[in-house]
Scaffold this motif. Structure first.
Motif, mmCIF file in Angstrom:
data_model
loop_
_atom_site.group_PDB
_atom_site.id
_atom_site.type_symbol
_atom_site.label_atom_id
_atom_site.label_comp_id
_atom_site.label_asym_id
_atom_site.label_seq_id
_atom_site.Cartn_x
_atom_site.Cartn_y
_atom_site.Cartn_z
ATOM 1 N N ASP A 1 0.870 -1.182 0.000
ATOM 2 C CA ASP A 1 0.000 0.000 0.000
ATOM 3 C C ASP A 1 0.906 1.231 0.000
ATOM 4 O O ASP A 1 1.363 1.679 1.056
ATOM 5 N N HIS A 2 1.159 1.785 -1.177
ATOM 6 C CA HIS A 2 2.158 2.848 -1.300
ATOM 7 C C HIS A 2 1.820 4.061 -0.440
ATOM 8 O O HIS A 2 2.700 4.605 0.259
ATOM 9 N N ASP A 3 0.572 4.497 -0.491
ATOM 10 C CA ASP A 3 0.196 5.680 0.282
ATOM 11 C C ASP A 3 0.418 5.454 1.772
ATOM 12 O O ASP A 3 0.847 6.358 2.495
ATOM 13 N N ALA A 4 0.137 4.237 2.237
ATOM 14 C CA ALA A 4 0.347 3.918 3.645
ATOM 15 C C ALA A 4 1.832 3.942 3.998
ATOM 16 O O ALA A 4 2.213 4.415 5.079
ATOM 17 N N VAL A 5 2.678 3.448 3.106
ATOM 18 C CA VAL A 5 4.120 3.454 3.358
ATOM 19 C C VAL A 5 4.621 4.885 3.543
ATOM 20 O O VAL A 5 5.334 5.197 4.512
ATOM 21 N N ALA B 1 0.310 -16.608 -5.711
ATOM 22 C CA ALA B 1 1.492 -16.646 -4.845
ATOM 23 C C ALA B 1 2.651 -15.873 -5.465
ATOM 24 O O ALA B 1 3.348 -15.106 -4.789
ATOM 25 N N ASN B 2 2.855 -16.063 -6.759
ATOM 26 C CA ASN B 2 3.960 -15.385 -7.433
ATOM 27 C C ASN B 2 3.744 -13.876 -7.491
ATOM 28 O O ASN B 2 4.676 -13.088 -7.274
ATOM 29 N N LEU B 3 2.518 -13.455 -7.773
ATOM 30 C CA LEU B 3 2.232 -12.022 -7.850
ATOM 31 C C LEU B 3 2.355 -11.373 -6.476
ATOM 32 O O LEU B 3 2.849 -10.247 -6.358
ATOM 33 N N ALA B 4 1.921 -12.072 -5.426
ATOM 34 C CA ALA B 4 2.055 -11.529 -4.074
ATOM 35 C C ALA B 4 3.521 -11.316 -3.713
ATOM 36 O O ALA B 4 3.895 -10.286 -3.127
ATOM 37 N N THR B 5 4.365 -12.282 -4.066
ATOM 38 C CA THR B 5 5.792 -12.159 -3.786
ATOM 39 C C THR B 5 6.411 -11.017 -4.574
ATOM 40 O O THR B 5 7.209 -10.230 -4.031
ATOM 41 N N ALA B 6 6.063 -10.894 -5.845
ATOM 42 C CA ALA B 6 6.610 -9.817 -6.666
ATOM 43 C C ALA B 6 6.181 -8.449 -6.142
ATOM 44 O O ALA B 6 6.983 -7.513 -6.071
ATOM 45 N N ARG B 7 4.920 -8.332 -5.761
ATOM 46 C CA ARG B 7 4.415 -7.043 -5.263
ATOM 47 C C ARG B 7 5.083 -6.647 -3.956
ATOM 48 O O ARG B 7 5.459 -5.494 -3.757
ATOM 49 N N THR B 8 5.222 -7.610 -3.047
ATOM 50 C CA THR B 8 5.820 -7.303 -1.749
ATOM 51 C C THR B 8 7.309 -7.040 -1.871
ATOM 52 O O THR B 8 7.825 -6.030 -1.384
ATOM 53 N N ASN B 9 8.013 -7.941 -2.523
ATOM 54 C CA ASN B 9 9.470 -7.896 -2.518
ATOM 55 C C ASN B 9 10.050 -6.802 -3.403
ATOM 56 O O ASN B 9 11.096 -6.235 -3.065
ATOM 57 N N PHE B 10 9.404 -6.509 -4.534
ATOM 58 C CA PHE B 10 9.961 -5.460 -5.388
ATOM 59 C C PHE B 10 9.153 -4.172 -5.357
ATOM 60 O O PHE B 10 9.681 -3.113 -5.011
ATOM 61 N N ILE B 11 7.865 -4.235 -5.675
ATOM 62 C CA ILE B 11 7.059 -3.010 -5.658
ATOM 63 C C ILE B 11 7.035 -2.427 -4.249
ATOM 64 O O ILE B 11 7.155 -1.207 -4.055
ATOM 65 N N GLY B 12 6.885 -3.306 -3.240
ATOM 66 C CA GLY B 12 6.914 -2.836 -1.857
ATOM 67 C C GLY B 12 8.244 -2.203 -1.493
ATOM 68 O O GLY B 12 8.297 -1.186 -0.794
ATOM 69 N N ALA B 13 9.341 -2.805 -1.946
ATOM 70 C CA ALA B 13 10.664 -2.225 -1.690
ATOM 71 C C ALA B 13 10.798 -0.860 -2.363
ATOM 72 O O ALA B 13 11.364 0.079 -1.788
ATOM 73 N N LEU B 14 10.281 -0.746 -3.571
ATOM 74 C CA LEU B 14 10.330 0.536 -4.270
ATOM 75 C C LEU B 14 9.549 1.602 -3.502
ATOM 76 O O LEU B 14 10.020 2.735 -3.341
ATOM 77 N N SER B 15 8.368 1.253 -3.006
ATOM 78 C CA SER B 15 7.593 2.204 -2.206
ATOM 79 C C SER B 15 8.376 2.651 -0.974
ATOM 80 O O SER B 15 8.375 3.834 -0.613
ATOM 81 N N GLN B 16 9.048 1.699 -0.331
ATOM 82 C CA GLN B 16 9.840 2.044 0.847
ATOM 83 C C GLN B 16 11.004 2.961 0.491
ATOM 84 O O GLN B 16 11.335 3.895 1.238
ATOM 85 N N CYS B 17 11.643 2.715 -0.649
ATOM 86 C CA CYS B 17 12.734 3.589 -1.095
ATOM 87 C C CYS B 17 12.217 4.992 -1.393
ATOM 88 O O CYS B 17 12.861 5.996 -1.057
#
Length: 252
Positions: free
Chosen positions: A67-71, A107-123
């Motif tokens: 959740d980018h806005d939440a991050v 499962a694969n999409l959840a991992t991709a969203r968390t590990n990469f898109i989520g990391a990008l939001s955190q950055c």
């Protein structure tokens, strides 16, 4: 050795590597901002750390890094609560996965969203704070699996971690002449619930204590890139990156 970092934000802090890193930094007297989806686990951890380390401040928030806005909102709130942030450790991750095309895209999409898109939001959120204050240390927790696409159920996990490693490399180059430092960690197998579920080779798996000790030591040195723990994983890192596929195929 980098500057003293007294206010540290860690995502994925309710278990595994994040939880243990929180314990290590709390023992050093650091003030912590801890995020994870499971608020109850964070509350228990906060209480434990404050009892063991009186005098430190600990802020906690429930956070879904997809959740980018939440991050962005939570990072800003925690900065304000602690009176600043010196270091952000992008650690939240998933290890779910299935063979691509086997009907488990969820499962694969959840991992991709968390590990990469989520990391990008955190950055995005961390660097917005660091650019405004003109300093900070951004730590990206990637994986040795970033070195080489892994087959089968680990394909998306390794691809997502390769994305994180490439992002760290890009940011390191961009910010090299500033007071914002970027470190990318590439851990090998470390004993966590995620590692156990992934079926990692037990003979190659470091204990949680060994793994997190190596991670915290590397973080404090603030290198651009660190494969760990120990010489064994530095050697595996080099082999996966530089040996021909005919050789590395036997290792994955």
């Amino acid at each position: 050795m980098g500057k003293t970092r007294n206010k540290i934000l860690i995502t994925g802090a309710s278990s595994g590597l994040g939880e243990e890193m929180a314990r290590r930094f709390a023992a050093q007297g650091k003030d912590l901002a801890l995020c994870a989806r499971r608020l109850d686990r964070l509350e228990t951890l906060r209480d434990e750390l404050i009892i063991a380390n009186p005098g430190i401040s600990i802020a906690i928030r429930s956070l879904d890094v997809t959740d980018h806005d939440a991050v962005v909102r939570v990072f800003a709130e925690m900065r304000d609560e602690l009176g600043g942030l010196d270091r952000v450790i992008v650690n939240a991750g998933l290890g779910k996965g299935a063979k691509i095309g086997s009907g488990r895209a969820d499962a694969n999409l959840a991992t991709a969203r968390t590990n990469f898109i989520g990391a990008l939001s955190q950055c995005e959120a961390a660097l917005e704070i660091f650019r405004a204050q003109k300093y900070g240390h951004l730590v990206l927790v990637s994986s040795i699996s970033a070195d080489r696409g892994l087959p089968g159920a680990k394909a998306v996990y390794s691809a997502s971690k390769a994305g994180v490693a490439a992002l760290g490399e890009a940011l390191s180059a961009e910010l090299a002449k500033t007071d914002i430092v970027v470190t990318t960690l590439l851990p090998g197998f470390i004993a966590t619930d995620m590692s156990s579920k992934a079926g990692d080779n037990k003979a190659l798996t470091a204990t949680l204590d060994e793994g997190v000790s190596a991670m915290v030591t590397a973080i404090e040195k603030e290198p651009r890139r660190a494969a760990l723990p120990g010489l064994k994983w530095r050697g595996i890192d080099a082999a996966l990156r530089f040996l021909p596929n005919e050789v590395t195929n036997r290792l994955v």
